[in-house]
Design an enzyme around this catalytic site. Structure first.
Site, short mmCIF file in Angstrom:
data_model
loop_
_atom_site.label_atom_id
_atom_site.label_comp_id
_atom_site.label_asym_id
_atom_site.label_seq_id
_atom_site.Cartn_x
_atom_site.Cartn_y
_atom_site.Cartn_z
CG ASP A 135 3.06 44.00 11.65
OD1 ASP A 135 3.03 43.26 12.93
OD2 ASP A 135 4.68 43.34 11.20
CE LYS A 157 3.69 48.68 15.98
NZ LYS A 157 5.05 49.14 16.09
CG MET A 188 4.61 52.62 5.17
SD MET A 188 4.83 52.42 7.05
CE MET A 188 6.78 52.06 6.72
#
Length: 260
Positions: free
Chosen positions: A39, A61, A175
Site C-alpha cells: 500500500d 491507493k 481518514m
C-alpha cells in the site's frame, strides 16, 4: 515454510509505520515472500525488509490518487499465486480494519488459492501509545468505536451520529482530516459537549509524528495545520483527556496542549 507454501497468499498488517511495531510473524512472512504487493502508506523502512530476491509491486491507493482499482489488485494477487509464487499483500495498519481485505480474500477463495491474515497494530492503538492515553477507561469510557470518514467523491458523510456521540465511548476516526469540521458539527448537534477532548495523530509512530490536542469545537481549526498527504487519525472522547501527551518533545497536560 509450512504455513507459506508456493502459490499461497498472506494478507499482512504492516502496522502504523514504525518497523519496530511489526509482529515477528509479519517480518518472517515478508522475508519469505516472492512478491510483495504494498500500500501507499507502507513506508521505506518496512519495504527495506523485503528481500532483494522478491519483487515489489506498488498498488497503493490514496484519496483522489488511486494507482490501481480493487479489481485489478485482486487479479494481480491471484495471477501471482497461480504462477506458484509466495504472495504477501502488505497493508498499512491491520488488514481487517478498513483494509479491503474481504475483497482480496474472496478473490483468492474463488480461484482456489490458500489465503490467510497476519494481523497488525492499528493506528488507533499506536496513537494512544504515543499520547500516553488509554482508549478505554473504567468509569469514563466503556466502548471504543472505529469509523472511517473516507468517502467516494460526492457522497455525504452518513453515520449514526447519536450513537457516536455517546458520552461513555471513545471515537477513533480514520481518514478524518478533510471531514473534521463536519464531524465536529454533527457530534455536537447529537449532544456531545463542545469541550470534549480530542487528539489528532499525524504520521503516528514515524519520526515526523505530531500529536495535536484540543477541544471538539476546535477540531476543524486544528486540522488546518495538517498537510494533504499526511495520514491523520482523530481520537475523540473523555478518555483522550485523561493522561498526558508528548507534543513537540515536551510533555504537556492534555488541556494545556494546542487549543483554540
Amino acid at each position: 515454510m509450512d504455513d507459506f507454501p508456493a502459490g499461497s497468499v498472506w494478507l499482512v498488517g504492516a502496522g502504523p509505520g514504525d518497523p519496530d511495531l511489526l509482529t515477528r510473524k509479519a517480518e518472517r512472512l515478508i522475508a519469505a515472500a516472492d512478491i510483495v504487493f504494498y500500500d501507499a502508506l507502507v513506508g521505506p523502512d518496512i519495504l527495506a525488509l523485503v528481500p532483494d530476491t522478491a519483487e515489489r509491486a506498488s498498488v497503493g491507493k490514496r484519496s483522489g490518487r488511486h494507482s490501481k482499482d480493487q479489481g485489478t489488485i485482486d487479479s494481480l494477487i491471484v495471477a501471482a499465486a497461480r504462477a506458484g509464487r509466495r504472495v504477501v499483500r502488505l497493508k498499512g495498519g491491520d488488514p481487517s480494519i478498513f483494509g479491503r481485505s474481504t475483497e482480496e480474500i474472496d478473490a483468492c477463495r474463488a480461484a482456489g488459492i490458500p489465503v490467510r491474515i497476519c494481523p497488525g497494530i492499528t493506528a488507533a492503538s499506536a496513537a494512544a501509545a504515543s499520547g500516553m492515553i488509554s482508549l478505554t477507561l473504567r468509569g469514563l469510557s466503556r466502548r471504543l468505536t472505529l469509523v472511517t470518514a473516507h468517502l467516494r467523491e460526492g457522497e455525504p458523510l452518513s453515520l449514526d451520529w447519536q450513537a457516536l456521540a455517546a458520552p461513555d465511548a471513545t471515537l477513533a476516526v480514520y481518514m478524518g482530516r478533510a471531514a473534521a469540521p463536519e464531524i465536529a458539527r454533527q457530534l455536537m448537534a447529537a449532544g456531545m459537549a463542545p469541550e470534549t477532548p480530542v487528539m489528532i495523530a499525524v504520521n503516528v509512530s514515524l519520526p515526523s509524528e505530531r500529536l495535536i490536542t484540543g477541544r471538539l469545537d476546535a477540531l476543524g481549526f486544528l486540522t488546518r495545520t495538517i498537510g494533504d498527504r499526511d495520514p491523520a487519525l482523530l481520537l475523540i472522547g473523555e478518555a483522550v483527556g485523561a493522561g498526558r501527551v508528548a507534543d513537540g518533545g515536551i510533555t504537556l497536560p492534555r488541556r494545556a496542549a494546542v487549543e483554540a
